[in-house]
Design a protein around this motif. Structure first.
Motif, PDB file in Angstrom:
ATOM      1  N   ARG A 159      90.442  21.792 -18.225  1.00 19.08           N
ATOM      2  CA  ARG A 159      89.042  21.418 -18.368  1.00 19.08           C
ATOM      3  C   ARG A 159      88.787  20.898 -19.779  1.00 19.08           C
ATOM      4  N   TYR A 160      87.913  19.899 -19.893  1.00 16.43           N
ATOM      5  CA  TYR A 160      87.557  19.375 -21.208  1.00 16.43           C
ATOM      6  C   TYR A 160      86.052  19.153 -21.260  1.00 16.43           C
ATOM      7  N   ASN A 161      85.502  19.180 -22.461  1.00 17.96           N
ATOM      8  CA  ASN A 161      84.051  19.067 -22.632  1.00 17.96           C
ATOM      9  C   ASN A 161      83.619  17.781 -23.320  1.00 17.96           C
ATOM     10  N   GLY A 162      84.563  17.071 -23.894  1.00 19.21           N
ATOM     11  CA  GLY A 162      84.220  15.846 -24.603  1.00 19.21           C
ATOM     12  C   GLY A 162      84.778  14.622 -23.916  1.00 19.21           C
ATOM     13  N   LEU A 163      85.331  13.703 -24.702  1.00 19.02           N
ATOM     14  CA  LEU A 163      85.948  12.513 -24.157  1.00 19.02           C
ATOM     15  C   LEU A 163      87.263  12.883 -23.468  1.00 19.02           C
ATOM     16  N   SER A 164      87.680  12.055 -22.541  1.00 14.83           N
ATOM     17  CA  SER A 164      88.925  12.329 -21.829  1.00 14.83           C
ATOM     18  C   SER A 164      90.111  12.226 -22.777  1.00 14.83           C
ATOM     19  N   PRO A 165      91.009  13.199 -22.748  1.00  9.18           N
ATOM     20  CA  PRO A 165      92.189  13.159 -23.626  1.00  9.18           C
ATOM     21  C   PRO A 165      93.277  12.222 -23.124  1.00  9.18           C
ATOM     22  N   LEU A 166      93.107  11.623 -21.950  1.00  9.25           N
ATOM     23  CA  LEU A 166      94.178  10.802 -21.391  1.00  9.25           C
ATOM     24  C   LEU A 166      94.376   9.487 -22.141  1.00  9.25           C
ATOM     25  N   GLY A 167      93.416   9.109 -22.962  1.00 10.49           N
ATOM     26  CA  GLY A 167      93.583   7.909 -23.755  1.00 10.49           C
ATOM     27  C   GLY A 167      94.319   8.140 -25.059  1.00 10.49           C
ATOM     28  N   ASP A 168      94.603   9.401 -25.371  1.00 14.02           N
ATOM     29  CA  ASP A 168      95.277   9.749 -26.615  1.00 14.02           C
ATOM     30  C   ASP A 168      96.721   9.244 -26.603  1.00 14.02           C
ATOM     31  N   GLY A 211      87.868  13.549  -9.683  1.00  9.09           N
ATOM     32  CA  GLY A 211      86.797  12.611  -9.356  1.00  9.09           C
ATOM     33  C   GLY A 211      85.422  13.249  -9.361  1.00  9.09           C
ATOM     34  N   THR A 212      85.356  14.590  -9.492  1.00  8.03           N
ATOM     35  CA  THR A 212      84.068  15.279  -9.387  1.00  8.03           C
ATOM     36  C   THR A 212      83.752  16.199 -10.561  1.00  8.03           C
ATOM     37  N   GLU A 213      84.765  16.550 -11.372  1.00  5.04           N
ATOM     38  CA  GLU A 213      84.553  17.492 -12.461  1.00  5.04           C
ATOM     39  C   GLU A 213      85.268  17.004 -13.710  1.00  5.04           C
ATOM     40  N   PRO A 214      84.873  17.518 -14.911  1.00  9.45           N
ATOM     41  CA  PRO A 214      85.591  17.167 -16.145  1.00  9.45           C
ATOM     42  C   PRO A 214      86.912  17.930 -16.237  1.00  9.45           C
ATOM     43  N   LEU A 215      87.840  17.566 -15.373  1.00 11.20           N
ATOM     44  CA  LEU A 215      89.144  18.220 -15.301  1.00 11.20           C
ATOM     45  C   LEU A 215      90.245  17.176 -15.342  1.00 11.20           C
ATOM     46  N   ILE A 216      91.351  17.533 -15.973  1.00  9.76           N
ATOM     47  CA  ILE A 216      92.568  16.751 -15.878  1.00  9.76           C
ATOM     48  C   ILE A 216      93.536  17.552 -15.025  1.00  9.76           C
ATOM     49  N   ARG A 217      94.014  16.964 -13.961  1.00  9.39           N
ATOM     50  CA  ARG A 217      94.962  17.640 -13.075  1.00  9.39           C
ATOM     51  C   ARG A 217      96.382  17.275 -13.509  1.00  9.39           C
ATOM     52  N   VAL A 218      97.138  18.299 -13.874  1.00 10.42           N
ATOM     53  CA  VAL A 218      98.502  18.120 -14.371  1.00 10.42           C
ATOM     54  C   VAL A 218      99.456  18.650 -13.304  1.00 10.42           C
ATOM     55  N   MET A 219     100.211  17.765 -12.691  1.00  8.64           N
ATOM     56  CA  MET A 219     101.114  18.165 -11.615  1.00  8.64           C
ATOM     57  C   MET A 219     102.519  17.645 -11.885  1.00  8.64           C
ATOM     58  N   ALA A 220     103.500  18.456 -11.569  1.00  7.73           N
ATOM     59  CA  ALA A 220     104.893  18.028 -11.633  1.00  7.73           C
ATOM     60  C   ALA A 220     105.637  18.634 -10.465  1.00  7.73           C
ATOM     61  N   GLU A 221     106.658  17.934 -10.009  1.00  6.69           N
ATOM     62  CA  GLU A 221     107.562  18.482  -9.018  1.00  6.69           C
ATOM     63  C   GLU A 221     108.967  17.987  -9.348  1.00  6.69           C
ATOM     64  N   ALA A 222     109.948  18.835  -9.057  1.00 11.93           N
ATOM     65  CA  ALA A 222     111.330  18.502  -9.387  1.00 11.93           C
ATOM     66  C   ALA A 222     112.257  19.371  -8.552  1.00 11.93           C
ATOM     67  N   GLU A 223     113.536  19.055  -8.629  1.00 10.22           N
ATOM     68  CA  GLU A 223     114.515  19.800  -7.852  1.00 10.22           C
ATOM     69  C   GLU A 223     114.720  21.209  -8.381  1.00 10.22           C
ATOM     70  N   GLU A 224     114.489  21.418  -9.688  1.00 10.61           N
ATOM     71  CA  GLU A 224     114.646  22.742 -10.284  1.00 10.61           C
ATOM     72  C   GLU A 224     113.278  23.298 -10.662  1.00 10.61           C
ATOM     73  N   ALA A 271     100.274  20.419 -20.123  1.00 12.82           N
ATOM     74  CA  ALA A 271      98.939  21.020 -20.075  1.00 12.82           C
ATOM     75  C   ALA A 271      98.515  21.522 -21.444  1.00 12.82           C
ATOM     76  N   ALA A 272      99.450  22.137 -22.181  1.00 13.94           N
ATOM     77  CA  ALA A 272      99.123  22.649 -23.521  1.00 13.94           C
ATOM     78  C   ALA A 272      98.760  21.512 -24.467  1.00 13.94           C
ATOM     79  N   LEU A 273      99.505  20.413 -24.392  1.00 16.07           N
ATOM     80  CA  LEU A 273      99.212  19.268 -25.258  1.00 16.07           C
ATOM     81  C   LEU A 273      97.861  18.653 -24.897  1.00 16.07           C
ATOM     82  N   ILE A 274      97.604  18.444 -23.610  1.00 17.92           N
ATOM     83  CA  ILE A 274      96.335  17.844 -23.185  1.00 17.92           C
ATOM     84  C   ILE A 274      95.169  18.742 -23.578  1.00 17.92           C
ATOM     85  N   ARG A 275      95.349  20.052 -23.437  1.00 16.10           N
ATOM     86  CA  ARG A 275      94.300  21.010 -23.807  1.00 16.10           C
ATOM     87  C   ARG A 275      94.006  20.928 -25.305  1.00 16.10           C
TER      88      ARG A 275
END
Length: 458
Positions: A382-391, A417-430, A442-446
């Motif tokens: 969750r974030y309260n200001g500008l989106s961190p994805l442009g960083d 699309g509805t809340e001030p949230l960044i969804r961080v998802m990963a999937e892998a074989e391990e 997630a820690a960096l984006i936060r």
């Protein structure tokens, strides 16, 4: 009007807390006026079909919408509690100009929503929704002379029409005789029609979630809470459990062992069967970016392609029409089978899986486990200001993670699309790699989000 300034319409119509703007009677009235005006093209009598689920607030929103449409000169056909796909079907069947479903899907009773369908039974495009929203800002809009006011009536046989359409999707000459099925209707819109369909096709039916009181829709039941269903399937030694959500456009299954079968496995099961029968249009299945990589690899092993869209069954439907595909869906359980309908239909999808069980003479635990999902984890930041994805640092970290995973997995970072949230998802074989990737990103984006200034409105 751009997405950045849209106030009402989201990824699936208008949603909100009941009796608070925008999910209040005044907004519903104005929506009826604006949508009525927008769809009143031509000299014929204009008609709108309105359905709802079982929420208490439906008694407030239904008459408000009716008043708006009548004031815009539209005749209103009220059908009461019915699944969302039934409204799409009846809109086309009755040659209506517009269909409206009052529902907040899988949300609790406090929420409600309004979904709009065009005369083709398809959800409105972003452009159409933006035009209607712009009309709502005008005062007044679409009001006709007293002599041109619309009328309101009820269609008593609406449930029967939908029941027959759903039964027609099941292979001719086949029945569900000998099968014991537990169905959880989430105390929602399918509480009457779903058990009836299964019973009329010959199944022994055990029903739960069929006693709506206006407050208990989706409460500890339905597709988002299949725990009780799983217990009952084991207790009653049932062949399959079917869990619908509040408006029955979403489906989750439970096999005879009580294990949940999600939308990805359902897609794999139906796709493989349809491809073998020559019923699959082309070689493509449509799903969203959230579908597991295991599904994609399974389809590739069968000579099929997975086409991905952004999250939302509306976008799945649009891509299906663009490519000619007749099968698509979401991991969450929205299944779109365009041979039988224009929008997600949990009951129709369940019947297609039951047809596969009959063909293969296998229990659901075998027939519906077509692949092993890759470990997947999702964290919301969750974030309260500008989106961190442009960083720049965030972009570099995401690119580095994608390179590190390579063909062994994938990273998906997207804003809600509805809340001030960044969804961080990963999937892998391990699994360890998944945990490390998600936690570090997630820690960096936060951290970067906390350092950004607050967003200035206006």
């Amino acid at each position: 009007m751009t997405d950045a300034v849209r106030r009402l319409f989201g990824t699936d119509g208008i949603r909100g807390v009941a009796n608070r703007a925008p999910m209040d009677a005044l907004t519903a009235l104005r929506l009826g006026q604006a949508a009525g005006y927008f769809f009143s093209r031509g000299a014929h009598r204009h008609r709108v079909v309105i359905g709802k689920d079982t929420r208490l607030s439906g008694y407030m929103l239904e008459p408000a919408l009716t008043a708006g449409f009548v004031g815009a000169g539209m005749d209103v056909v009220l059908v009461g509690p019915l699944p969302t796909p039934a409204i799409a079907l009846l809109t086309r069947s009755l040659r209506a100009d517009l269909g409206v479903m009052i529902s907040a899907s899988h949300n609790p009773f406090e929420d409600n929503g309004i979904k709009l369908f065009g005369p083709d039974g398809l959800k409105l495009s972003d452009a159409q929704e933006m035009e209607i929203e712009a009309l709502m800002a005008q005062d007044p809009v679409g009001l006709v002379a007293p002599s041109r006011l619309g009328r309101a009536s009820r269609l008593d046989d609406a449930p029967g029409r939908y029941i027959e359409a759903v039964k027609a999707s099941f292979p001719k000459g086949r029945s569900l005789a000998g099968l014991r099925i537990v169905v959880d209707c989430a105390h929602g819109a399918a509480y009457k029609v779903a058990p009836t369909v299964l019973w009329e096709l010959g199944a022994e039916v055990v029903s739960i979630g069929v006693s709506p009181d206006g407050f208990n829709i989706n409460k500890e039941c339905g597709s988002t809470a299949p725990g009780r269903l799983a217990e009952l399937v084991r207790e009653r030694r049932a062949d399959l459990g079917i869990a619908l959500d509040g408006d029955a456009d979403r489906l989750v299954l439970v096999d005879e062992q009580g294990q949940v079968i999600d939308g990805d496995q359902i897609l794999a099961t139906v796709a493989e069967s349809w491809a073998a029968q020559g019923r699959l249009n082309g070689t493509s299945v449509v799903a969203t970016v959230m579908s597991n990589l295991g599904l994609e690899r399974f389809l590739e092993s069968r000579g099929l392609n997975l086409l991905r869209t952004k999250v939302g069954d509306r976008y799945v439907s649009e891509r299906m029409r663009e490519t000619g595909a007749n099968l698509g869906g979401e991991q969450s359980g929205h299944m779109i089978l365009s041979d039988f309908g224009t929008t997600g239909d949990g009951l129709v999808a369940a019947l297609q899986v039951l047809a596969v069980l009959g063909e293969q003479k296998q229990p659901a635990s075998e027939a519906c486990r077509r692949f092993t999902p890759l470990p997947q984890r999702l964290v919301n930041v969750r974030y309260n200001g500008l989106s961190p994805l442009g960083d720049a640092g965030v972009k570099e970290a995401i690119a580095a993670a994608e390179t590190r995973l390579g063909h062994r997995g994938r990273v998906l970072i997207r804003p809600s699309g509805t809340e001030p949230l960044i969804r961080v998802m990963a999937e892998a074989e391990e699994e360890g790699m998944v945990e490390e990737t998600v936690e570090s990103l997630a820690a960096l984006i936060r951290a970067r989000a906390a350092a950004l200034p607050m967003k200035v409105e206006g």
